[in-house]
Design an enzyme around this catalytic site. Structure first.
Site, PDB file in Angstrom:
ATOM      1  N   GLU A   1      -6.257  -5.871   3.890  1.00  0.00           N
ATOM      2  CA  GLU A   1      -6.403  -7.085   3.081  1.00  0.00           C
ATOM      3  C   GLU A   1      -7.508  -6.921   2.041  1.00  0.00           C
ATOM      4  O   GLU A   1      -8.126  -7.885   1.625  1.00  0.00           O
ATOM      5  CB  GLU A   1      -6.692  -8.310   3.941  1.00  0.00           C
TER       6      GLU A   1
ATOM      7  N   THR B   1       0.831  -1.213   0.000  1.00  0.00           N
ATOM      8  CA  THR B   1       0.000   0.000   0.000  1.00  0.00           C
ATOM      9  C   THR B   1       0.862   1.259   0.000  1.00  0.00           C
ATOM     10  O   THR B   1       1.920   1.282   0.622  1.00  0.00           O
ATOM     11  CB  THR B   1      -0.905  -0.005   1.239  1.00  0.00           C
TER      12      THR B   1
ATOM     13  N   GLY C   1       2.523  -2.880   8.303  1.00  0.00           N
ATOM     14  CA  GLY C   1       2.821  -3.165   9.703  1.00  0.00           C
ATOM     15  C   GLY C   1       4.298  -3.458   9.860  1.00  0.00           C
ATOM     16  O   GLY C   1       4.930  -3.999   8.958  1.00  0.00           O
TER      17      GLY C   1
HETATM   18  C1  LIG Z   1      -9.362  -4.981  -6.034  1.00  0.00           C
HETATM   19  C2  LIG Z   1      -8.289  -5.472  -6.984  1.00  0.00           C
HETATM   20  C3  LIG Z   1      -8.376  -6.914  -7.157  1.00  0.00           C
HETATM   21  C4  LIG Z   1      -8.492  -4.772  -8.302  1.00  0.00           C
HETATM   22  O1  LIG Z   1      -7.455  -5.213  -9.118  1.00  0.00           O
HETATM   23  P1  LIG Z   1      -7.326  -4.543 -10.575  1.00  0.00           P
HETATM   24  O2  LIG Z   1      -5.919  -4.584 -10.926  1.00  0.00           O
HETATM   25  O3  LIG Z   1      -8.070  -3.245 -10.620  1.00  0.00           O
HETATM   26  O4  LIG Z   1      -7.992  -5.495 -11.546  1.00  0.00           O
HETATM   27  P2  LIG Z   1      -9.411  -6.095 -11.689  1.00  0.00           P
HETATM   28  O5  LIG Z   1     -10.359  -5.675 -10.632  1.00  0.00           O
HETATM   29  O6  LIG Z   1      -9.812  -5.821 -13.099  1.00  0.00           O
HETATM   30  O7  LIG Z   1      -9.063  -7.618 -11.486  1.00  0.00           O
HETATM   31  C5  LIG Z   1      -8.241  -8.227 -12.495  1.00  0.00           C
HETATM   32  C6  LIG Z   1      -8.506  -9.680 -12.509  1.00  0.00           C
HETATM   33  O8  LIG Z   1      -7.737 -10.240 -11.446  1.00  0.00           O
HETATM   34  C7  LIG Z   1      -8.575 -11.006 -10.617  1.00  0.00           C
HETATM   35  N1  LIG Z   1      -8.035 -10.920  -9.273  1.00  0.00           N
HETATM   36  C8  LIG Z   1      -7.891  -9.827  -8.522  1.00  0.00           C
HETATM   37  N2  LIG Z   1      -7.364 -10.134  -7.323  1.00  0.00           N
HETATM   38  C9  LIG Z   1      -7.172 -11.482  -7.335  1.00  0.00           C
HETATM   39  C10 LIG Z   1      -6.661 -12.414  -6.359  1.00  0.00           C
HETATM   40  N3  LIG Z   1      -6.254 -12.017  -5.122  1.00  0.00           N
HETATM   41  N4  LIG Z   1      -6.583 -13.694  -6.705  1.00  0.00           N
HETATM   42  C11 LIG Z   1      -7.016 -14.096  -7.925  1.00  0.00           C
HETATM   43  N5  LIG Z   1      -7.533 -13.272  -8.901  1.00  0.00           N
HETATM   44  C12 LIG Z   1      -7.601 -11.982  -8.571  1.00  0.00           C
HETATM   45  C13 LIG Z   1      -9.927 -10.353 -10.751  1.00  0.00           C
HETATM   46  O9  LIG Z   1     -10.953 -11.274 -10.414  1.00  0.00           O
HETATM   47  C14 LIG Z   1      -9.943 -10.039 -12.223  1.00  0.00           C
HETATM   48  O10 LIG Z   1     -10.201 -11.225 -12.923  1.00  0.00           O
HETATM   49  P3  LIG Z   1     -11.425 -11.280 -13.948  1.00  0.00           P
HETATM   50  O11 LIG Z   1     -11.385 -12.669 -14.506  1.00  0.00           O
HETATM   51  O12 LIG Z   1     -12.646 -11.010 -13.107  1.00  0.00           O
HETATM   52  O13 LIG Z   1     -11.179 -10.205 -14.955  1.00  0.00           O
HETATM   53  C15 LIG Z   1      -6.896  -5.165  -6.382  1.00  0.00           C
HETATM   54  O14 LIG Z   1      -6.652  -3.834  -6.588  1.00  0.00           O
HETATM   55  C16 LIG Z   1      -6.818  -5.561  -4.930  1.00  0.00           C
HETATM   56  O15 LIG Z   1      -6.678  -6.732  -4.601  1.00  0.00           O
HETATM   57  N6  LIG Z   1      -6.942  -4.544  -4.027  1.00  0.00           N
HETATM   58  C17 LIG Z   1      -6.856  -4.811  -2.621  1.00  0.00           C
HETATM   59  C18 LIG Z   1      -5.425  -4.587  -2.144  1.00  0.00           C
HETATM   60  C19 LIG Z   1      -5.149  -5.351  -0.901  1.00  0.00           C
HETATM   61  O16 LIG Z   1      -5.780  -6.359  -0.613  1.00  0.00           O
HETATM   62  N7  LIG Z   1      -4.151  -4.870  -0.168  1.00  0.00           N
HETATM   63  C20 LIG Z   1      -3.690  -5.554   0.995  1.00  0.00           C
HETATM   64  C21 LIG Z   1      -2.346  -4.990   1.394  1.00  0.00           C
HETATM   65  S1  LIG Z   1      -1.595  -5.958   2.632  1.00  0.00           S
HETATM   66  C22 LIG Z   1      -2.497  -5.601   4.054  1.00  0.00           C
HETATM   67  O17 LIG Z   1      -3.462  -4.895   4.071  1.00  0.00           O
HETATM   68  C23 LIG Z   1      -1.976  -6.299   5.222  1.00  0.00           C
HETATM   69  C24 LIG Z   1      -2.554  -6.203   6.443  1.00  0.00           C
HETATM   70  C25 LIG Z   1      -2.050  -7.109   7.487  1.00  0.00           C
HETATM   71  C26 LIG Z   1      -2.204  -6.611   8.886  1.00  0.00           C
HETATM   72  O18 LIG Z   1      -1.867  -5.453   9.149  1.00  0.00           O
HETATM   73  O19 LIG Z   1      -2.600  -7.436   9.701  1.00  0.00           O
HETATM   74  C1  LIG Z   2      -4.509  -1.565  10.487  1.00  0.00           C
HETATM   75  C2  LIG Z   2      -4.044  -1.620   9.052  1.00  0.00           C
HETATM   76  C3  LIG Z   2      -2.945  -2.397   8.713  1.00  0.00           C
HETATM   77  C4  LIG Z   2      -2.490  -2.424   7.399  1.00  0.00           C
HETATM   78  N1  LIG Z   2      -1.373  -3.174   7.094  1.00  0.00           N
HETATM   79  C5  LIG Z   2      -0.901  -3.149   5.826  1.00  0.00           C
HETATM   80  C6  LIG Z   2       0.288  -3.873   5.503  1.00  0.00           C
HETATM   81  O1  LIG Z   2       0.890  -4.513   6.363  1.00  0.00           O
HETATM   82  N2  LIG Z   2       0.749  -3.826   4.223  1.00  0.00           N
HETATM   83  C7  LIG Z   2       0.109  -3.103   3.252  1.00  0.00           C
HETATM   84  O2  LIG Z   2       0.576  -3.092   2.112  1.00  0.00           O
HETATM   85  N3  LIG Z   2      -1.035  -2.411   3.534  1.00  0.00           N
HETATM   86  C8  LIG Z   2      -1.542  -2.420   4.794  1.00  0.00           C
HETATM   87  N4  LIG Z   2      -2.689  -1.732   5.089  1.00  0.00           N
HETATM   88  C9  LIG Z   2      -3.333  -0.925   4.048  1.00  0.00           C
HETATM   89  C10 LIG Z   2      -4.627  -1.579   3.561  1.00  0.00           C
HETATM   90  O3  LIG Z   2      -4.331  -2.704   2.789  1.00  0.00           O
HETATM   91  C11 LIG Z   2      -5.422  -0.525   2.773  1.00  0.00           C
HETATM   92  O4  LIG Z   2      -5.823   0.484   3.665  1.00  0.00           O
HETATM   93  C12 LIG Z   2      -6.633  -1.173   2.104  1.00  0.00           C
HETATM   94  O5  LIG Z   2      -6.212  -1.957   1.028  1.00  0.00           O
HETATM   95  C13 LIG Z   2      -7.665  -0.119   1.620  1.00  0.00           C
HETATM   96  O6  LIG Z   2      -7.075   0.761   0.696  1.00  0.00           O
HETATM   97  P1  LIG Z   2      -7.173   2.336   0.963  1.00  0.00           P
HETATM   98  O7  LIG Z   2      -6.735   2.583   2.326  1.00  0.00           O
HETATM   99  O8  LIG Z   2      -6.499   3.008  -0.171  1.00  0.00           O
HETATM  100  O9  LIG Z   2      -8.729   2.665   0.904  1.00  0.00           O
HETATM  101  P2  LIG Z   2      -9.540   3.109  -0.405  1.00  0.00           P
HETATM  102  O10 LIG Z   2      -9.486   2.040  -1.435  1.00  0.00           O
HETATM  103  O11 LIG Z   2      -9.143   4.493  -0.761  1.00  0.00           O
HETATM  104  O12 LIG Z   2     -11.039   3.082   0.211  1.00  0.00           O
HETATM  105  C14 LIG Z   2     -11.743   4.274   0.547  1.00  0.00           C
HETATM  106  C15 LIG Z   2     -13.177   4.121   0.089  1.00  0.00           C
HETATM  107  O13 LIG Z   2     -13.180   4.040  -1.344  1.00  0.00           O
HETATM  108  C16 LIG Z   2     -14.012   2.963  -1.769  1.00  0.00           C
HETATM  109  N5  LIG Z   2     -13.515   2.371  -3.034  1.00  0.00           N
HETATM  110  C17 LIG Z   2     -12.229   2.248  -3.426  1.00  0.00           C
HETATM  111  N6  LIG Z   2     -12.163   1.616  -4.620  1.00  0.00           N
HETATM  112  C18 LIG Z   2     -13.449   1.336  -4.977  1.00  0.00           C
HETATM  113  C19 LIG Z   2     -14.051   0.674  -6.089  1.00  0.00           C
HETATM  114  N7  LIG Z   2     -13.316   0.162  -7.089  1.00  0.00           N
HETATM  115  N8  LIG Z   2     -15.406   0.536  -6.092  1.00  0.00           N
HETATM  116  C20 LIG Z   2     -16.154   1.021  -5.074  1.00  0.00           C
HETATM  117  N9  LIG Z   2     -15.655   1.675  -3.996  1.00  0.00           N
HETATM  118  C21 LIG Z   2     -14.307   1.814  -3.950  1.00  0.00           C
HETATM  119  C22 LIG Z   2     -13.877   1.936  -0.634  1.00  0.00           C
HETATM  120  O14 LIG Z   2     -14.997   1.043  -0.618  1.00  0.00           O
HETATM  121  C23 LIG Z   2     -13.834   2.820   0.609  1.00  0.00           C
HETATM  122  O15 LIG Z   2     -15.165   3.086   1.027  1.00  0.00           O
HETATM  123  C24 LIG Z   2      -3.163  -1.681   6.402  1.00  0.00           C
HETATM  124  C25 LIG Z   2      -4.286  -0.904   6.741  1.00  0.00           C
HETATM  125  C26 LIG Z   2      -4.733  -0.881   8.062  1.00  0.00           C
HETATM  126  C27 LIG Z   2      -5.941  -0.047   8.414  1.00  0.00           C
END
Ligand SMILES: CC(C)(COP(=O)(O)OP(=O)(O)OC[C@H]1O[C@@H](n2cnc3c(N)ncnc32)[C@H](O)[C@@H]1OP(=O)(O)O)[C@@H](O)C(=O)NCCC(=O)NCCSC(=O)/C=C/CC(=O)O
Ligand SMILES: Cc1cc2nc3c(=O)[nH]c(=O)nc-3n(C[C@H](O)[C@H](O)[C@H](O)COP(=O)(O)OP(=O)(O)OC[C@H]3O[C@@H](n4cnc5c(N)ncnc54)[C@H](O)[C@@H]3O)c2cc1C
Length: 613
Positions: free
Chosen positions: A463, A181, A220
């Protein structure tokens, strides 16, 4: 310690119509797993008597209580009981500490448990998690290291890279994070701006965060703890953008822990919760890493800079899918903890009278209190059991994927995305209901519930933000509906779109039939998915583009994903309760709980169910 149990609580327990041991064994995966879960802290506690301070020992002892008193899979709020019981010794739970002190206290405990896990040679991930949870309540500074950092190496690294890096992670020679992120983008991964430009002369990648919005933000452990990151960046080679790839990036010196040249890193500051996790920011100013530092299991960059694309560009997303499964499971257990605290409290709290002059009753005797709590006990069981069912699907799909068969990846992504959103939203609502059911005392940090909420509710965001995850699942569900409209063959999990019919045999004056409940949830999901598809097609018929029509239908598409998850959960709960081999009294009770969960769901979503008749 030897405190006697409150008589009201003892009485409530003595009235159980089933043997809690059967249920506890089932929830923890059988008597042997449960024995080990109880043995581990006891073993360490006995051995540790000399090594830890009195307050730590009390904390661990309370941790033991947690295991001895596993009751309907319920556990105590350790940290706060410690605070309550040992205040006179000056023991301060992290609740009383500054953010710095709380982080340091958690770090001290986490480093301690990391050492003990290695010394005890605990291989099982679940056992490691139980063990850590006792000693480090709340967000663990190593949380990213334990799961996403190691999972990314395991799933994205080549065999050589795994051999080289995993031992460093397992022995804590390095401490990792997962840095994806950025300040400007969390959801829209194609919008990530950090670049990894290949220098063919020196066979190195030059990592750069060219703008303020490209700063890595949120990971994190990035703020203080980690010295290496699995970092996702846009690969540029031979002038071409090859999309997001993962890289092993050293951040801090392994001896001095100081940021390496070109690295600016720090903590992002106070958050709503998660106080003992140092989420951080990172800026890279043309930092060089060797070509071998790109995780090349699926995509590669050859020495001459040639990019070899992956068989499927979604494989880079696998670590997120894996961790979504972890979140799905943890949601149920978090709600189980909160409803335990609230139920125990409701058994010992006497307030108001039911019969004037009859004396104050246990608040558990009020029907409104029972509704608040029993529906959440049912929800906790439903989420825990549905997570087990989803994990079985995941394991079979993942083993196929490891052999190169990716056919189940779309289903897996849809299941994990929708269940992660459904479970975390249900958990957040449920934990807050438990807190409020405890009146003023639920608002005390010493109740344990506020921290359960503020730490875990972030899972609705990380996630994959929940709405976005529902829309991801809806992509798959909508494709299945289109296929169903054409009479094509569907994946097993969505075949109900073609077969679901509403032939309910139950009548209102009968005890509802469980098969009718599953049929009702299946028919509701099929109807909502079909309606979302119809709205999308109506948008197209109005001349909207595919993406405009998608946005036009998106509220219904989110509902479709949640209805799908709700059906999956109800079906898993009922089928697993019927098939788990419990004795009659336990099975009767659990099926009663399953009905309560399902009927409460029908009341909460009565619009959907009324509409489908
Ligand atoms: C929301 C996403 C998936 C959008 O991706 P984008 O590039 O915009 O493409 P599409 O929405 O057109 O999707 C393309 C295609 O890929 C498929 N797909 C997407 N994700 C996956 C997946 N995980 N596995 C398999 N396939 C996937 C999707 O279905 C499409 O396929 P089609 O056949 O339908 O065309 C992407 O932007 C996304 O995943 N965003 C979320 C980011 C995220 O999860 N971040 C987490 C960061 S780590 C974190 O937060 C850690 C926290 C831990 C802690 O603190 O405890
Ligand atoms: C406690 C915590 C721990 C984290 N740890 C990690 C980590 O270890 N590693 C890491 O990489 N990241 C980490 N993250 C980041 C986290 O993965 C992102 O915050 C998360 O993926 C959401 O993205 P964003 O913050 O940009 O929110 P945004 O995507 O900007 O969301 C804001 C609003 O926009 C809306 N929105 C966005 N896109 C769309 C769409 N396509 N259609 C409709 N609505 C939409 C959402 O629904 C939401 O209401 C952490 C976050 C938190 C809070």
């Amino acid at each position: 310690m030897g405190k006697s149990v409150n008589p009201d609580l003892a009485k409530a327990r003595s009235q159980a119509t089933f043997d809690p041991a059967n249920l506890t064994n089932y929830l923890y995966g059988g008597p042997e797993k449960l024995r080990r879960k109880r043995y581990l802290p006891a073993f360490v506690f006995k051995e540790l008597c000399t090594e830890m301070s009195l307050t730590d020992l009390c904390l661990i002892f309370l941790g033991l209580l947690t295991h001895v008193s596993d009751y309907l899979g319920l556990t105590l709020s350790i940290e706060n009981m410690a605070a309550k019981e040992y205040k006179e010794e000056g023991f301060k739970s992290t609740d009383d500490m500054s953010r710095e002190e709380a982080y340091e206290e958690s770090m001290r405990r986490a480093v301690y448990t990391n050492k003990r896990v290695l010394q005890l040679n605990l291989q099982d991930q679940e056992e490691q998690y139980y063990f850590r949870e006792i000693f480090v309540p709340g967000a663990n500074p190593f949380a990213l290291h334990y799961v996403m950092f190691k999972d990314a190496i395991n799933t994205q690294g080549t065999e050589d890279q795994i051999q080289k890096w995993l031992p460093l992670a397992e022995t804590y020679a390095v401490t990792g994070t997962y840095a994806q992120t950025e300040l400007g983008h969390g959801t829209f991964l194609r919008g990530l701006e950090t670049t990894a430009e290949y220098d063919v002369q020196r066979e190195e990648f030059i990592l750069n965060t060219p703008t303020i919005t490209s700063s890595k933000f949120w990971p994190g452990a990035l703020g203080k703890t980690a010295n290496v990151a699995i970092l996702n960046a846009k690969l540029i080679t031979k002038g071409r953008n090859c999309g997001m790839q993962s890289f092993w990036v050293p951040l801090r010196h392994l001896e001095t822990h100081q940021p390496l040249p070109g690295i600016t890193v720090g903590d992002i500051g106070p958050k709503f919760g998660y106080h003992t996790s140092d989420n951080g920011f990172l800026q890279l100013n043309r930092v060089r890493i060797p070509r071998e530092n790109m995780l090349m299991r699926y995509s590669k960059v050859l020495q001459d800079g040639t990019f070899v694309p992956p068989e499927n560009d979604r494989l880079v997303y696998v670590p997120m899918t894996q961790f979504r499964f972890v979140v799905i499971g943890r949601s149920g257990w978090t709600l189980a903890k909160a409803v335990t605290v609230a139920t125990r409290y409701s058994a010992v709290r006497r307030q108001s009278e039911i019969t004037p002059g009859g004396g104050e009753v246990q608040i558990l005797d009020f029907q409104t209190q029972q509704h608040k709590l029993f529906t959440q006990i049912a929800s906790a069981y439903a989420m825990i059991i549905a997570a087990k069912a989803a994990k079985d699907l995941y394991d079979s799909a993942f083993s196929k994927m490891e052999k190169g068969n990716l056919e189940d990846l779309p289903m897996l992504h849809a299941l994990t995305s929708s269940m992660k959103a459904f479970n975390t939203w249900e958990m957040a609502t449920g934990v807050e209901q438990c807190r409020m059911a405890c009146g003023g005392h639920g608002y005390l940090l010493a109740s344990g519930i506020p921290q359960m909420y503020t730490d875990m509710v972030s899972a609705c965001t990380y996630e994959g933000e929940n709405t976005v995850m529902c829309l991801q699942a809806a992509r798959f569900l909508n494709k299945c509906q289109e296929a169903a409209n054409k009479g094509e063959r569907l994946p097993q999990l969505t075949r109900f779109l073609q077969t679901s019919r509403l032939n309910i045999s139950s009548s209102l004056d009968q005890d509802v039939d469980l098969n009718d409940i599953i049929a009702a949830y299946e028919f509701r999901a099929a109807t909502v998915i079909s309606e979302a598809n119809a709205r999308l097609n109506a948008g197209l018929a109005m001349g909207k583009s595919q993406s405009e029509a998608w946005n036009y239908a998106s509220q219904l598409l989110v509902k479709a994903a949640l209805a799908f998850s709700h059906w999956f959960t109800v079906r898993a709960l009922i089928e697993n309760m019927r098939g788990a081999g419990f004795d009659n009294s336990t099975e009767t009770l659990l099926l009663q709980l399953a009905k309560l969960y399902a009927l409460d769901g029908m009341l909460r979503y009565s619009g959907d169910f009324r509409k489908v008749g």
